[in-house]
Design a protein around this motif. Sequence first.
Motif, PDB file in Angstrom:
ATOM      1  N   TYR A  28       0.845  -1.193   0.000  1.00 47.61           N
ATOM      2  CA  TYR A  28       0.000   0.000   0.000  1.00 47.61           C
ATOM      3  C   TYR A  28       0.878   1.239   0.000  1.00 47.61           C
ATOM      4  O   TYR A  28       1.895   1.269   0.696  1.00 47.61           O
ATOM      5  CB  TYR A  28      -0.876   0.046   1.259  1.00 47.61           C
ATOM      6  N   HIS A  29       0.473   2.240  -0.758  1.00 49.18           N
ATOM      7  CA  HIS A  29       1.108   3.552  -0.678  1.00 49.18           C
ATOM      8  C   HIS A  29       0.076   4.527  -0.136  1.00 49.18           C
ATOM      9  O   HIS A  29      -1.080   4.521  -0.568  1.00 49.18           O
ATOM     10  CB  HIS A  29       1.584   4.040  -2.050  1.00 49.18           C
ATOM     11  N   PHE A  30       0.509   5.355   0.778  1.00 51.05           N
ATOM     12  CA  PHE A  30      -0.324   6.428   1.309  1.00 51.05           C
ATOM     13  C   PHE A  30       0.348   7.735   0.899  1.00 51.05           C
ATOM     14  O   PHE A  30       1.428   8.054   1.391  1.00 51.05           O
ATOM     15  CB  PHE A  30      -0.434   6.327   2.833  1.00 51.05           C
ATOM     16  N   GLN A  31      -0.273   8.442  -0.021  1.00 50.78           N
ATOM     17  CA  GLN A  31       0.251   9.728  -0.469  1.00 50.78           C
ATOM     18  C   GLN A  31      -0.496  10.794   0.323  1.00 50.78           C
ATOM     19  O   GLN A  31      -1.674  11.055   0.073  1.00 50.78           O
ATOM     20  CB  GLN A  31       0.071   9.897  -1.971  1.00 50.78           C
ATOM     21  N   LEU A  32       0.219  11.384   1.280  1.00 47.22           N
ATOM     22  CA  LEU A  32      -0.410  12.291   2.221  1.00 47.22           C
ATOM     23  C   LEU A  32      -0.002  13.734   1.972  1.00 47.22           C
ATOM     24  O   LEU A  32       1.159  14.021   1.687  1.00 47.22           O
ATOM     25  CB  LEU A  32      -0.034  11.902   3.652  1.00 47.22           C
ATOM     26  N   SER A  33      -0.977  14.623   2.102  1.00 47.56           N
ATOM     27  CA  SER A  33      -0.702  16.055   2.029  1.00 47.56           C
ATOM     28  C   SER A  33      -0.710  16.597   3.457  1.00 47.56           C
ATOM     29  O   SER A  33      -1.141  15.924   4.384  1.00 47.56           O
ATOM     30  CB  SER A  33      -1.780  16.757   1.191  1.00 47.56           C
ATOM     31  N   GLY A  34      -0.213  17.805   3.631  1.00 46.98           N
ATOM     32  CA  GLY A  34      -0.182  18.426   4.957  1.00 46.98           C
ATOM     33  C   GLY A  34       1.223  18.471   5.521  1.00 46.98           C
ATOM     34  O   GLY A  34       2.194  18.059   4.877  1.00 46.98           O
ATOM     35  N   GLU A  68      -3.985  14.576   8.381  1.00 47.20           N
ATOM     36  CA  GLU A  68      -4.979  14.574   9.458  1.00 47.20           C
ATOM     37  C   GLU A  68      -6.038  13.498   9.227  1.00 47.20           C
ATOM     38  O   GLU A  68      -6.420  12.783  10.157  1.00 47.20           O
ATOM     39  CB  GLU A  68      -5.655  15.942   9.560  1.00 47.20           C
ATOM     40  N   ASN A  69      -6.513  13.390   7.989  1.00 47.07           N
ATOM     41  CA  ASN A  69      -7.528  12.384   7.691  1.00 47.07           C
ATOM     42  C   ASN A  69      -6.960  10.965   7.766  1.00 47.07           C
ATOM     43  O   ASN A  69      -7.666  10.034   8.145  1.00 47.07           O
ATOM     44  CB  ASN A  69      -8.176  12.640   6.335  1.00 47.07           C
TER      45      ASN A  69
END
Length: 110
Positions: A28-34, A68-69
Amino acid sequence: MSVEQTIANLLEKINSNPHGIEGMTAVYHFQLSGADGGTYQVKIENSRATYTKEATEEAGCTLELSDENFIKLVHGKLNPTTAFMMGKLKIKGAMGLSLTLQTILQTYQS
């Protein structure tokens, strides 16, 4: 709590009691902003889960959302279906793996 702490705590729970991932192989890849953003990779293989803060392998499923999400999602405070419908969560790749991830998160929520 930071994204890395959240992932580390989750993987500690998974690896101490791997019944929820037995027989599973997935990346799994989680591409996170913030502020805590970036790409985080979680690999499940041989009843063990590991992570890196970069994409080193091709993902079967990529989730894009804010940092955050992501933390809310891991702790069960964000409904993934609602987040997807509202555009807060984008999924690329195998939809079945995203549903499997939802089950894994529910199994190990604190």
